[in-house]
Design a protein around this motif. Structure first.
Motif, PDB file in Angstrom:
ATOM      1  N   VAL A 191      -3.240  -0.194  13.150  1.00 25.57           N
ATOM      2  CA  VAL A 191      -2.740  -0.717  11.879  1.00 25.57           C
ATOM      3  C   VAL A 191      -1.400  -0.074  11.543  1.00 25.57           C
ATOM      4  O   VAL A 191      -0.452  -0.756  11.147  1.00 25.57           O
ATOM      5  CB  VAL A 191      -3.756  -0.495  10.733  1.00 25.57           C
ATOM      6  N   CYS A 192      -1.307   1.233  11.728  1.00 30.39           N
ATOM      7  CA  CYS A 192      -0.041   1.924  11.457  1.00 30.39           C
ATOM      8  C   CYS A 192       1.060   1.421  12.382  1.00 30.39           C
ATOM      9  O   CYS A 192       2.190   1.180  11.955  1.00 30.39           O
ATOM     10  CB  CYS A 192      -0.217   3.433  11.607  1.00 30.39           C
ATOM     11  N   ARG A 193       0.743   1.232  13.661  1.00 29.62           N
ATOM     12  CA  ARG A 193       1.741   0.782  14.628  1.00 29.62           C
ATOM     13  C   ARG A 193       2.180  -0.650  14.323  1.00 29.62           C
ATOM     14  O   ARG A 193       3.372  -0.951  14.344  1.00 29.62           O
ATOM     15  CB  ARG A 193       1.156   0.878  16.039  1.00 29.62           C
ATOM     16  N   LEU A 194       1.244  -1.525  14.035  1.00 24.73           N
ATOM     17  CA  LEU A 194       1.577  -2.909  13.729  1.00 24.73           C
ATOM     18  C   LEU A 194       2.352  -3.030  12.413  1.00 24.73           C
ATOM     19  O   LEU A 194       3.277  -3.837  12.293  1.00 24.73           O
ATOM     20  CB  LEU A 194       0.314  -3.763  13.703  1.00 24.73           C
ATOM     21  N   THR A 195       2.009  -2.200  11.437  1.00 23.70           N
ATOM     22  CA  THR A 195       2.759  -2.182  10.183  1.00 23.70           C
ATOM     23  C   THR A 195       4.173  -1.673  10.431  1.00 23.70           C
ATOM     24  O   THR A 195       5.134  -2.190   9.852  1.00 23.70           O
ATOM     25  CB  THR A 195       2.044  -1.325   9.128  1.00 23.70           C
ATOM     26  N   THR A 250       2.028   5.756   4.307  1.00 25.17           N
ATOM     27  CA  THR A 250       3.485   5.639   4.358  1.00 25.17           C
ATOM     28  C   THR A 250       4.068   6.609   5.383  1.00 25.17           C
ATOM     29  O   THR A 250       4.913   6.228   6.200  1.00 25.17           O
ATOM     30  CB  THR A 250       4.100   5.905   2.970  1.00 25.17           C
ATOM     31  N   ALA A 251       3.614   7.845   5.357  1.00 30.13           N
ATOM     32  CA  ALA A 251       4.109   8.852   6.297  1.00 30.13           C
ATOM     33  C   ALA A 251       3.734   8.493   7.730  1.00 30.13           C
ATOM     34  O   ALA A 251       4.551   8.651   8.650  1.00 30.13           O
ATOM     35  CB  ALA A 251       3.551  10.224   5.929  1.00 30.13           C
ATOM     36  N   ALA A 252       2.525   8.001   7.924  1.00 31.86           N
ATOM     37  CA  ALA A 252       2.091   7.620   9.271  1.00 31.86           C
ATOM     38  C   ALA A 252       2.927   6.464   9.804  1.00 31.86           C
ATOM     39  O   ALA A 252       3.373   6.477  10.958  1.00 31.86           O
ATOM     40  CB  ALA A 252       0.610   7.251   9.268  1.00 31.86           C
ATOM     41  N   GLU A 282       0.818  -1.216   0.000  1.00 39.36           N
ATOM     42  CA  GLU A 282       0.000   0.000   0.000  1.00 39.36           C
ATOM     43  C   GLU A 282       0.852   1.267   0.000  1.00 39.36           C
ATOM     44  O   GLU A 282       0.363   2.340  -0.341  1.00 39.36           O
ATOM     45  CB  GLU A 282      -0.934   0.003   1.209  1.00 39.36           C
ATOM     46  N   PHE A 283       2.134   1.147   0.379  1.00 39.09           N
ATOM     47  CA  PHE A 283       3.014   2.319   0.404  1.00 39.09           C
ATOM     48  C   PHE A 283       3.104   2.973  -0.977  1.00 39.09           C
ATOM     49  O   PHE A 283       3.252   4.188  -1.079  1.00 39.09           O
ATOM     50  CB  PHE A 283       4.425   1.949   0.859  1.00 39.09           C
ATOM     51  N   ALA A 284       3.002   2.178  -2.031  1.00 38.70           N
ATOM     52  CA  ALA A 284       3.141   2.684  -3.394  1.00 38.70           C
ATOM     53  C   ALA A 284       2.027   3.644  -3.796  1.00 38.70           C
ATOM     54  O   ALA A 284       2.236   4.518  -4.635  1.00 38.70           O
ATOM     55  CB  ALA A 284       3.207   1.527  -4.385  1.00 38.70           C
ATOM     56  N   PHE A 285       0.843   3.494  -3.193  1.00 37.09           N
ATOM     57  CA  PHE A 285      -0.280   4.340  -3.606  1.00 37.09           C
ATOM     58  C   PHE A 285      -0.990   5.034  -2.443  1.00 37.09           C
ATOM     59  O   PHE A 285      -2.018   5.673  -2.656  1.00 37.09           O
ATOM     60  CB  PHE A 285      -1.280   3.536  -4.454  1.00 37.09           C
TER      61      PHE A 285
END
Length: 106
Positions: A82-86, A25-27, A17-20
């Motif tokens: 989700v951001c933290r786990l990623t 990505t910033a989070a 998902e970072f690509a789009f």
């Protein structure tokens, strides 16, 4: 199953998902920085030190316990968890922390 293995299995696929999703990505990048600071993987210089697998594992266990207490369920989008786990998964991948674990078992 190790919490790092569990988290990586579930959240590494989100790297695509970072690509789009530049906001995601910033989070995640901000979460990586916060986790590094919390587990003392920061340091002088431009390149942060590698986190210790044991410290990241302890942090991940505590975070997963807190999510269990809240009865958290993964949403379709990106919430704080989700951001933290990623971010945890990204640190595991970036620093090959699962490979280190398998080397210690063999």
């Amino acid at each position: 199953m190790s919490p790092l293995v569990r988290i990586s299995s579930a959240f590494a696929p989100r790297f695509a998902e970072f690509a789009f999703e530049p906001a995601f990505t910033a989070a995640v990048d901000q979460h990586v920085a916060e986790i590094r600071e919390r587990i003392a993987a920061g340091g002088p210089g431009l390149v942060p030190r590698q986190p210790h697998r044991e410290h990241l594992t302890d942090y991940a266990l505590g975070f997963l316990d807190a999510l269990d207490e809240l009865d958290w369920r993964e949403p379709v989008g990106h919430d704080y968890a989700v951001c933290r786990l990623t971010a945890i998964s990204w640190l595991v991948e970036r620093h090959s922390l699962l490979e280190e674990n398998s080397e210690n078992l063999g």
